[in-house]
Design an enzyme around this catalytic site. Structure first.
Site, PDB file in Angstrom:
ATOM      1  N   SER A 101       0.584   9.193  -1.601  1.00  0.00           N
ATOM      2  CA  SER A 101      -0.233  10.398  -1.562  1.00  0.00           C
ATOM      3  C   SER A 101      -0.098  11.172  -2.865  1.00  0.00           C
ATOM      4  O   SER A 101      -0.415  10.661  -3.922  1.00  0.00           O
ATOM      5  CB  SER A 101       0.136  11.244  -0.344  1.00  0.00           C
ATOM      6  N   ASP A 111      -6.545  14.355  -4.470  1.00  0.00           N
ATOM      7  CA  ASP A 111      -5.245  13.785  -4.841  1.00  0.00           C
ATOM      8  C   ASP A 111      -5.387  12.282  -5.075  1.00  0.00           C
ATOM      9  O   ASP A 111      -6.475  11.726  -4.890  1.00  0.00           O
ATOM     10  CB  ASP A 111      -4.192  14.130  -3.776  1.00  0.00           C
ATOM     11  N   ASP A 150      -4.811   9.455  -3.568  1.00  0.00           N
ATOM     12  CA  ASP A 150      -5.429   8.563  -2.578  1.00  0.00           C
ATOM     13  C   ASP A 150      -6.616   9.218  -1.878  1.00  0.00           C
ATOM     14  O   ASP A 150      -7.164   8.675  -0.925  1.00  0.00           O
ATOM     15  CB  ASP A 150      -4.400   8.052  -1.566  1.00  0.00           C
ATOM     16  N   ASP A 176      -7.241  11.710   0.098  1.00  0.00           N
ATOM     17  CA  ASP A 176      -7.342  12.210   1.474  1.00  0.00           C
ATOM     18  C   ASP A 176      -7.227  13.734   1.525  1.00  0.00           C
ATOM     19  O   ASP A 176      -7.479  14.344   2.553  1.00  0.00           O
ATOM     20  CB  ASP A 176      -6.335  11.543   2.416  1.00  0.00           C
TER      21      ASP A 176
END
Length: 577
Positions: free
Chosen positions: A149, A302, A304, A306
């Site tokens: 993340s 961010d 990734d 999400d």
């Protein structure tokens, strides 16, 4: 001098079937007398938690590497075979932009394939929400995404999903952990792939996913009138660049400016300290671009993709960052208003928020007579709630304060891609009404209350840090505050014990949620303070929420200052500064 148990573990790695690069890394650390680093790398096994793995990359049992990843994947394979006997098991695998993410994704795919499991492997980096979508779209029993993340560049991780596209919850989470813990040697891991079981996927899934995102749009006429809304977008060197610009284009936005310095995926995140849109520093280049083009709204996702952070112009025309609570409340407010205008509210709809997310969202839901559910922190719990009521109730959207939002139920995880699109649509609707998004937010505060939230977190690394965090929670349980910032504590919720106690009446009630190490204090004036150790980082977090009535736009600054003073006093009283 190294502890005996740690030295024994180091020796077992040097003597075992580990590759030469791994052994050389360990030997080098020994030669350089890096005892503290070695202790941290070997003092425990990298824990396969309820969401999967996450850790610093490198050699060692407490590090993210092909062997800790391999043992986790083998345990997952064994569990999938137990759960889905006599059928072809299918999994989807995606990865983000981080260093080694593509390597780890490939290793995972090879281990699944060696266990006779069909693998759909994304051909290149993709956003995490698309992995959630792919699991449902391709009829998979499970899926994994290699990502850490928004952690610093030294980290990587591995999140595990179930057949509904959500991260695993009870009983599967604990059962998978049990199976992973049964793998005690890397010799039990099937590393040799069966390439016939691996199929590369990409564009077809992108198209199917984007079609679903487009289906979320409610206010196309407003977008047509405001198609040239000035949008600045940064992917912060992450996966968002693969889909966000295209989705905004398909929604109808024609004036999107990309932050080029951060457009190239790069696991070293060269332009930021932390690749996290929650951090002001990570938004610096986006705000610079926004000033250059006089943008209406700024987005940054961010690594990734999400989560999404946004910036808008305040009442003085200066760019300010909105926090996750503000954006989440605005989004829920917009969605409910748009659904109402479209005649889509039938009484069966619901939204969801987590226990540490602003209660303004509940006030908004109540004003539309729409049900709101509350869950523990984590979108797997939001997904679990959708699963519980599927077929009887209709999910509109949900979110949590940490910049994550999930609109529509075709995925079951937070989604920065669709959030960017719907926030842009919301900004277009505001502009069509002669408002900025900030003015829309102030209007929301006037209708309900002016809520202000603050997050304070303390990083406590390593074994000693974990013990300090445990002690902090124990102290708060044994010695809770009687009053905070001059207001009496009237209610204490202990989510670990699943109890809520009214301190005025002495009445206790049971919390109908899974046990979680969270403490929450509610004061007489409506302030709420929550303490929660992070599940993915070496941190303890304190969530503070205060609120006051806002009678008019003119009073905004004065009320904000009053709320700031209240937050400051809470921090002092709880010795958080």
């Amino acid at each position: 001098m190294m502890e005996t148990a740690i030295q024994t573990k180091i020796d077992s790695w040097l003597a075992g079937n580990y590759d030469e690069a791994t052994k050389n890394e360990i030997t080098g650390m020994l030669e350089r007398n890096e005892h503290e680093a070695l202790s941290d790398a070997f003092y425990k096994d990298l824990e396969f938690g309820t969401g999967g793995l996450r850790g610093i990359m490198g050699a060692g049992s407490n590090r993210m590497n092909r062997y800790t990843l391999g043992m986790a994947t083998q345990g997952l394979c064994n569990y999938l075979k137990q759960n889905f006997p006599d059928q072809q098991i299918k999994v989807a695998i995606a990865h983000d932009c981080r260093n080694n993410s593509d390597v780890f994704a490939r290793i995972s795919a090879e281990i699944f394939s060696a266990n006779g499991i069909k693998v759909y492997l994304f051909e290149a980096l993709r956003p995490t929400p698309e992995l959630s979508f792919a699991i449902r779209h391709l009829g998979c029993q499970s899926g994994v995404v290699v990502t850490a993340s928004h952690n610093p560049k030294e980290y990587n991780g591995y999140k595990v999903y179930w057949n509904d596209g959500a991260q695993v919850t009870a009983p599967h989470d604990k059962n998978i952990i049990t199976e992973v813990n049964k793998i005690t040697s890397i010799d039990e891991v099937k590393f040799e792939p069966n390439l016939a079981n691996i199929e590369l996927i990409g564009k077809e899934v992108d198209e199917a996913y984007m079609e679903k995102v487009l289906g979320l749009s409610i206010s196309q006429d407003d977008i047509k009138r405001q198609h040239d809304l000035k949008i600045v977008y940064s992917s912060i060197h992450g996966t968002g660049i693969t889909l966000v610009p295209e989705v905004l284009k398909r929604f109808g936005f024609t004036n999107v400016h990309i932050v080029q310095e951060q457009a190239e995926p790069n696991g070293n995140f060269p332009t930021v300290v932390y690749p996290n849109p929650e951090e002001k520093e990570a938004m610096t280049l986006s705000l610079k671009k926004a000033a250059e083009v006089d943008a209406d709204i700024v987005f940054a996702t961010d690594p990734d993709s999400d989560r999404v952070g946004i910036a808008v112009k305040n009442l003085e025309g200066e760019f300010v960052l909105l926090n996750g609570n503000q954006t989440g409340a605005l989004l829920m407010n917009y969605l409910l208003l748009a659904w109402q205008k479209a005649g889509k509210l039938t009484g069966k709809e619901f939204i969801v928020k987590t226990i540490v997310t602003t209660d303004l969202i509940k006030d908004i839901a109540d004003s539309y007579n729409v049900k709101m559910y509350e869950t523990l922190t984590g979108f797997k719990y939001i997904a679990e709630k959708i699963r519980e009521v599927e077929g009887q109730e209709v999910y509109i959207g949900g979110g949590e304060e940490s910049y994550g939002y999930m609109i529509g139920d075709f995925i079951r995880d937070k989604d920065g891609i669709s959030a960017c699109a719907l926030i842009a649509e919301m900004a277009a609707v505001a502009k069509d009404n002669g408002q900025s998004l900030f003015e829309m937010m102030v209007e929301m505060y006037e209708k309900h209350n002016f809520y202000k939230e603050e997050l304070v977190s303390f990083t406590k690394k390593g074994q000693r840090g974990a013990e300090e965090i445990q002690q902090m929670m124990a102290d708060m349980r044994s010695n809770p505050p009687q009053s905070i910032a001059g207001s009496k504590v009237v209610e204490v919720s202990d989510y670990k014990l699943s109890t809520r106690k009214n301190l005025l009446t002495g009445e206790e009630s049971k919390l109908d949620l899974e046990s979680s190490n969270v403490l929450q204090y509610l004061t007489e004036d409506g302030s709420k303070i929550s303490a929660r150790p992070s599940g993915t980082e070496p941190k303890i977090k304190f969530y503070i929420s205060v609120n006051e009535p806002l009678n008019s736009k003119k009073e905004f600054d004065a009320v904000e200052q009053k709320l700031n003073r209240k937050i400051e006093q809470i921090l002092v009283d709880l010795k958080l500064k």
